[in-house]
Design a protein around this motif. Structure first.
Motif, mmCIF file in Angstrom:
data_model
loop_
_atom_site.group_PDB
_atom_site.id
_atom_site.type_symbol
_atom_site.label_atom_id
_atom_site.label_comp_id
_atom_site.label_asym_id
_atom_site.label_seq_id
_atom_site.Cartn_x
_atom_site.Cartn_y
_atom_site.Cartn_z
ATOM 1 N N LEU A 113 -2.474 15.631 17.417
ATOM 2 C CA LEU A 113 -1.088 15.916 16.460
ATOM 3 C C LEU A 113 -0.984 15.247 15.360
ATOM 4 C CD1 LEU A 113 0.572 12.618 18.660
ATOM 5 C CD2 LEU A 113 0.984 15.222 18.306
ATOM 6 N N TYR A 114 -2.606 14.422 14.593
ATOM 7 C CA TYR A 114 -3.062 14.328 13.118
ATOM 8 C C TYR A 114 -3.398 15.174 12.709
ATOM 9 C CZ TYR A 114 -5.131 12.488 9.383
ATOM 10 O OH TYR A 114 -5.934 12.182 7.870
ATOM 11 N N SER A 115 -3.829 16.423 13.481
ATOM 12 C CA SER A 115 -4.544 17.699 12.828
ATOM 13 C C SER A 115 -3.103 18.683 12.634
ATOM 14 C CB SER A 115 -4.943 18.455 13.672
ATOM 15 O OG SER A 115 -6.410 17.809 14.014
ATOM 16 N N ILE A 116 -2.031 18.883 13.409
ATOM 17 C CA ILE A 116 -0.663 19.169 13.095
ATOM 18 C C ILE A 116 -0.008 18.558 11.397
ATOM 19 C CG2 ILE A 116 1.894 19.718 14.197
ATOM 20 C CD1 ILE A 116 0.422 19.432 16.507
ATOM 21 N N ASN A 117 0.438 17.264 11.981
ATOM 22 C CA ASN A 117 0.502 16.207 11.004
ATOM 23 C C ASN A 117 -0.045 16.855 9.039
ATOM 24 O OD1 ASN A 117 1.442 13.717 8.612
ATOM 25 N ND2 ASN A 117 -0.129 13.350 9.031
ATOM 26 N N TYR A 118 -1.468 16.999 9.389
ATOM 27 C CA TYR A 118 -2.442 17.755 7.967
ATOM 28 C C TYR A 118 -2.405 19.068 7.846
ATOM 29 C CZ TYR A 118 -6.488 17.930 4.934
ATOM 30 O OH TYR A 118 -7.304 18.482 4.431
ATOM 31 N N LEU A 119 -1.371 20.153 8.988
ATOM 32 C CA LEU A 119 -1.039 21.032 7.923
ATOM 33 C C LEU A 119 0.258 21.236 7.886
ATOM 34 C CD1 LEU A 119 -1.228 23.979 8.932
ATOM 35 C CD2 LEU A 119 -0.224 23.551 11.077
ATOM 36 N N VAL A 120 1.195 20.332 8.027
ATOM 37 C CA VAL A 120 2.694 20.133 7.254
ATOM 38 C C VAL A 120 2.052 19.215 6.168
ATOM 39 C CG1 VAL A 120 4.793 19.458 8.198
ATOM 40 C CG2 VAL A 120 3.368 20.268 9.936
ATOM 41 N N PHE A 121 1.706 18.952 6.040
ATOM 42 C CA PHE A 121 2.213 17.934 4.280
ATOM 43 C C PHE A 121 1.364 18.002 3.656
ATOM 44 C CE2 PHE A 121 4.666 15.825 8.021
ATOM 45 C CZ PHE A 121 5.228 15.553 6.931
ATOM 46 N N ASP A 122 -0.299 18.157 3.739
ATOM 47 C CA ASP A 122 -1.362 18.665 3.282
ATOM 48 C C ASP A 122 -1.611 19.967 2.879
ATOM 49 O OD1 ASP A 122 -2.280 15.670 2.983
ATOM 50 O OD2 ASP A 122 -2.096 15.816 4.740
ATOM 51 N N LEU A 123 -1.769 20.991 3.649
ATOM 52 C CA LEU A 123 -2.152 22.606 4.083
ATOM 53 C C LEU A 123 -0.664 23.712 3.638
ATOM 54 C CD1 LEU A 123 -4.432 23.080 6.435
ATOM 55 C CD2 LEU A 123 -4.531 22.508 4.336
ATOM 56 N N LYS A 124 0.345 22.792 2.619
ATOM 57 C CA LYS A 124 1.330 23.402 2.325
ATOM 58 C C LYS A 124 1.339 25.170 2.250
ATOM 59 C CE LYS A 124 3.921 19.128 1.435
ATOM 60 N NZ LYS A 124 5.275 18.455 0.709
ATOM 61 N N SER A 125 -0.004 25.179 1.372
ATOM 62 C CA SER A 125 -0.473 26.179 0.624
ATOM 63 C C SER A 125 -1.053 27.671 1.944
ATOM 64 C CB SER A 125 -1.533 26.150 -0.371
ATOM 65 O OG SER A 125 -2.569 25.897 0.157
#
Length: 448
Positions: A389-401
């Motif tokens: 779930l944290y990985s999904i959160n990282y994808l949405v908010f930190d890997l926007k590019s």
């Protein structure tokens, strides 16, 4: 000897005819004026492009052994220490609960139980409640015992690989000056520790079957193929996706062949050797006898699996700060070299997983739920759910590019591969600690 470099790109429109006349290592005839802020050449179709470079050497006072200091400078030291302090507080809280369980509740109950004579014990048995009532069912074989043995064996292998690799990295044997050393070390230690996976899985299999080691070859073979098979399936799927999108990041077919040869020529034979040693080793004898008819488990007020899934929050709390730096290193290209902190956090994670599983196993036994085998595994292994779930959160908010659905699918595929490995490792820690606790607890009970 070069101790650092700086690259300044700029756009310059050269004459292709002048470039053809320049010999190797020769100077370009026209003067180059570099302005990185402007683009002085628009590229047209079928138009030749001239690439040039210029090198200027500047003497530096940086010593050769210190050339990596600029990249390995530890950032956020206070954050790492805060993470460790947070983990220590969680460990202290859980250790207090374990202390109360072992030294107050269990010790007091056992003392009262053993001081009574046989007649009083018979009368007390009618008034007993909690874990003492499941004395004849607590070591009953779990459902799908072979799958449990396979997962424990693979978990021991993954955990051993992580401990040895991070320890070697913390001692400085895996410098970033040698590219790929960390991945090569992980692969090497994983292959070698196949012998440990076979030994652990067959030893648990033999213990569950009360000393009967028949079928140990099948257990060893399945252990050698379970996690690597999942990894191979995920990597193959992602690679087909990369091939379909004509990406240069696809794994070459020759490398796939090498990995399969390493799997079947090194890992599988070593796992079978470990299984043979586990079959020859004595099984762990149960301290109490098991009845033929299983005891009915009373109806619970809340689903027991709800508590098991919620238990993963505590191990995740010890890990999530360091997890941010690891994710940034993998996906943002940042250099991660604080392996000393990582080794400490991993040891704290192992302790928290053991304590969480132990406490939950005792709680299940107190409500007369003797099906603790799988629950002890997933109570600590459920930390993988929160990491995903944290990985999904990282994808949405930190890997926007991140560009396109293919990149997002690759990220989620590799994240799934990572959390499966973490689930097996942490679940194994919880299962082994709970088994030792239950064995110790019921070895002190005098039961006919």
């Amino acid at each position: 000897m070069v101790v650092g470099f700086e690259v300044v790109p700029c756009s310059i429109k050269h004459n292709p005819e002048d470039a053809r006349a320049v010999k190797m290592y020769g100077r370009f005839p026209s003067k180059i004026k570099c302005d990185p802020s402007t683009v002085s050449m628009s590229i047209k179709e079928n138009e030749p492009i001239v690439y040039t470079y210029e090198v200027s050497f500047v003497e530096s006072d940086i010593k050769w052994p210190s050339r990596w200091d600029a990249y390995l400078k530890m950032e956020g030291a206070k954050v790492h220490w805060f993470s460790i302090l947070n983990s220590l507080m969680v460990i202290a809280f859980l250790a207090g609960i374990v202390f109360v369980i072992l030294l107050r509740t269990v010790r007091r109950d056992l003392t009262r139980y053993e001081e009574l004579d046989s007649e009083a014990q018979a009368q007390m048995n009618e008034e007993l409640s909690g874990w003492k009532l499941v004395v004849s069912d607590v070591f009953r074989a779990p459902s799908n015992p072979m799958l449990l043995c396979m997962m424990v064996g693979d978990g021991v292998q993954i955990l051993g690989m992580a401990v040895v690799t991070i320890l070697f990295a913390a001692l400085g044997f895996m410098s970033p000056a040698s590219r790929g050393t960390l991945i090569t070390g992980m692969l090497f230690f994983y292959l070698v520790l196949g012998i440990l996976a076979g030994y652990a899985s067959v030893r648990v299999w033999k213990t569950i079957r009360c000393g009967d080691h028949s079928g140990w070859v099948g257990v060893s073979w399945r252990t050698a193929c379970f996690f690597p098979g999942i990894a191979f399936l995920i990597l193959t799927t992602l690679n087909f996706l990369l091939w379909g999108s004509q990406s240069t990041g696809a794994i070459p077919f020759s490398l796939f062949v090498v990995l399969i040869l390493l799997w079947f020529c090194i890992s599988v034979p070593l796992t079978l050797v470990g299984g043979f040693l586990g079959a020859k080793a004595p099984h762990i004898e149960y301290p109490v006898r098991t009845n033929q008819i299983p005891r009915e488990i009373p109806a619970q007020k809340y689903p027991s699996w709800l508590l098991v899934l919620g238990a993963g929050t505590l191990p995740f709390g010890t890990l999530f700060i360091e997890l941010f730096f690891i994710m940034s290193s993998i996906w943002m290209g940042r250099v991660y070299y604080v392996f000393g902190f990582l080794f400490i956090v991993m040891l704290l994670l192992v302790i928290v997983c053991a304590e969480v599983s132990l406490v939950l196993t005792y709680m299940h036994l107190c409500v007369e739920d003797w099906k603790w085998w799988w629950k002890s595994f997933f109570s600590s292994g459920s930390v993988a759910i929160y990491i995903f779930l944290y990985s999904i959160n990282y994808l949405v908010f930190d890997l926007k590019s991140l560009s396109g659905p293919v990149s997002a699918t690759l990220y989620l595929g590799y994240s799934l591969f990572m959390v499966i490995a973490i689930m097996l490792a942490t679940g194994t820690v919880g299962f082994i600690s709970s088994f030792c606790f239950v064995h110790y607890l019921f070895s002190s009970v005098k039961a006919d």
